[in-house]
Design a protein around this motif. Structure first.
Motif, PDB file in Angstrom:
ATOM      1  N   PRO A 247       5.267   1.715   2.861  1.00 29.96           N
ATOM      2  CA  PRO A 247       4.705   1.377   1.549  1.00 29.96           C
ATOM      3  C   PRO A 247       4.704   2.593   0.621  1.00 29.96           C
ATOM      4  O   PRO A 247       4.432   3.719   1.051  1.00 29.96           O
ATOM      5  CB  PRO A 247       3.285   0.927   1.886  1.00 29.96           C
ATOM      6  N   SER A 249       2.666   3.520  -1.590  1.00 27.33           N
ATOM      7  CA  SER A 249       1.360   4.169  -1.722  1.00 27.33           C
ATOM      8  C   SER A 249       1.119   5.195  -0.618  1.00 27.33           C
ATOM      9  O   SER A 249       0.381   6.160  -0.803  1.00 27.33           O
ATOM     10  CB  SER A 249       0.249   3.116  -1.702  1.00 27.33           C
ATOM     11  N   ASP A 310       7.142  -1.368  -4.605  1.00 27.81           N
ATOM     12  CA  ASP A 310       6.062  -1.035  -3.675  1.00 27.81           C
ATOM     13  C   ASP A 310       6.577  -0.549  -2.322  1.00 27.81           C
ATOM     14  O   ASP A 310       5.833  -0.460  -1.360  1.00 27.81           O
ATOM     15  CB  ASP A 310       5.156  -2.252  -3.471  1.00 27.81           C
ATOM     16  N   TYR A 337      13.663  -2.756 -11.196  1.00 29.19           N
ATOM     17  CA  TYR A 337      12.854  -1.602 -10.808  1.00 29.19           C
ATOM     18  C   TYR A 337      13.402  -0.320 -11.435  1.00 29.19           C
ATOM     19  O   TYR A 337      14.600  -0.220 -11.727  1.00 29.19           O
ATOM     20  CB  TYR A 337      12.853  -1.427  -9.280  1.00 29.19           C
TER      21      TYR A 337
END
Length: 414
Positions: A247, A249, A310, A337
């Motif tokens: 991911p 993040s 993401d 994106y």
């Protein structure tokens, strides 16, 4: 019968003209595209700047180069660059198709007028450890390149200079400088992975076996790699390994301004080199079956993370700072994106740099394009098509006039 023969002759002439005008140019384009383009990168060996404010000072201990001008005191900052001699590895019978100096800038302030920098061929020898403003070498007239702060790197078309070197002129490197009309400054890390020349060349016949294989596509090249075909699902290796992902993040690292951003040097779709250079405005399209590989440079051992929505993909730069990431298409959702990259070291990372825009669709085919680009073949087709239609209209009008005259003569005879 006479009228019929006239019409047949006219139609044969039109068909011949159409074949010559339309099919002829396209056959030339196809012949040119069939010629394989190979590539080689020459990285900076010596990179230093000089300043007119301290004319006897040498700045080789600085880890950056500076290019610019200060209106306060009229101070000039010029950069001098030398490159590793693998340009000599290009076969003598090769044709230089493209050659570009690429400088990855990490600091940008002010706007010169015009907003350009200039690179010039240096014509006398110099040494990184002793060069100063007072003893700087001579140079030729320069070649301009965009100096806009919005660019991730600065690009100069130096094909003519590389051809000069190959013709026997001494390779003393390049000088980079800019206008003297307002205060502005550009900085780049004095690192061979941040400053390099990308050269694309072709060989009229089969290249010698000793010719080194290409690892990176040349900037400005849109030719297909030898042996690769669109849709072949092959990359730089016959069975490319999909890069690890996680991911986004979890993959991002805190920014450390001292860490240089990674540089994108090539993009392959299904093993085919796409047009370079790319900017954050360039667009690449893929479908669910396409294999996309990104190639680039950074510092040796850097952890490279590419962010797409993401999801993030990771790889590691080799001892030369080169890296490659093969994207797992199945983990990229359909949509548009901004593809970004970050170089990381010891838990910290560079600022993210926007590489290009990616659009994934569910269609059966995909294509890469630069939104600023123009399809020359399409324009040529419409131009010659318009000429053909106009010519055909003229012939038909002429035939109609001829037919009316013959009809009037027959009526008079009756």
């Amino acid at each position: 019968m006479v009228l019929g023969r006239v019409i047949i002759k006219k139609l044969i002439f039109i068909a011949g003209l159409f074949t010559a005008l339309i099919l002829g140019p396209f056959s030339l384009f196809q012949a040119k595209e069939a010629r394989a383009i190979q590539s080689i990168n020459s990285f900076s060996l010596d990179d230093v700047y000089v300043s007119s404010s301290s004319p006897s000072a040498n700045y080789s201990s600085d880890n950056f180069i500076k290019i610019g001008y200060s209106s306060y005191g009229g101070v000039n900052y010029w950069a001098y660059l030398k490159f590793i001699g693998n340009i000599d590895q290009i076969p003598q019978n090769a044709v230089i198709e493209s050659a570009a100096l690429n400088i990855y800038g990490y600091s940008c302030s002010g706007t010169p007028s015009p907003n350009t920098m200039t690179t010039a061929q240096v014509t006398s020898d110099w040494s990184e450890g002793t060069i100063t403003w007072n003893n700087k070498p001579s140079s030729t007239n320069g070649i301009s390149g965009d100096a806009s702060c919005s660019r991730p790197f600065y690009y100069f078309d130096i094909k003519s200079i590389v051809e000069n070197w190959r013709s026997g002129q001494p390779n003393y490197g390049l000088k980079v400088y800019g206008p003297k009309n307002s205060t502005w400054e550009r900085k780049a890390y004095a690192d061979q992975n941040q400053i390099y020349i990308a050269i694309g060349y072709s060989i009229p016949e089969d290249p010698p076996a000793s010719t080194p294989p290409s690892e990176n596509p040349p900037v400005g090249s849109e030719a297909e790699s030898p042996g690769s075909t669109e849709g072949s699902n092959s990359s730089t290796a016959s069975n490319p390994t999909i890069s690890a992902s996680k991911p986004a993040s979890e993959a991002a690292a805190p920014v450390d301004q001292a860490i240089p951003r990674p540089v994108l040097t090539g993009v392959k779709r299904n093993g085919k080199d796409l047009k370079m250079p790319m900017t954050e405005k360039s667009a690449v399209e893929i479908n669910q079956n396409d294999l996309l590989e990104l190639l680039g440079t950074s510092f040796a051992g850097a952890k490279i993370v590419v962010f797409i929505g993401d999801i993030a993909f990771e790889t590691k730069a080799n001892t030369e700072g080169k890296w490659s990431i093969v994207l797992d298409n199945k983990k990229i959702k359909s949509g548009e994106y901004s593809v970004q990259a970050q170089a990381q070291k010891e838990g910290k990372g560079s600022e993210k740099t926007a590489l290009f825009k990616l659009k994934k669709t569910d269609t059966k085919s995909a294509r890469a394009k630069d939104k600023k680009g123009v399809n020359f073949k399409t324009i040529l087709f419409f131009v010659f098509g318009a000429v053909f239609v106009a010519f055909l209209a003229g012939v038909l009008i002429n035939l109609r006039h001829h037919f009316i005259l013959r009809l009037k003569k027959k009526i008079k005879k009756k």
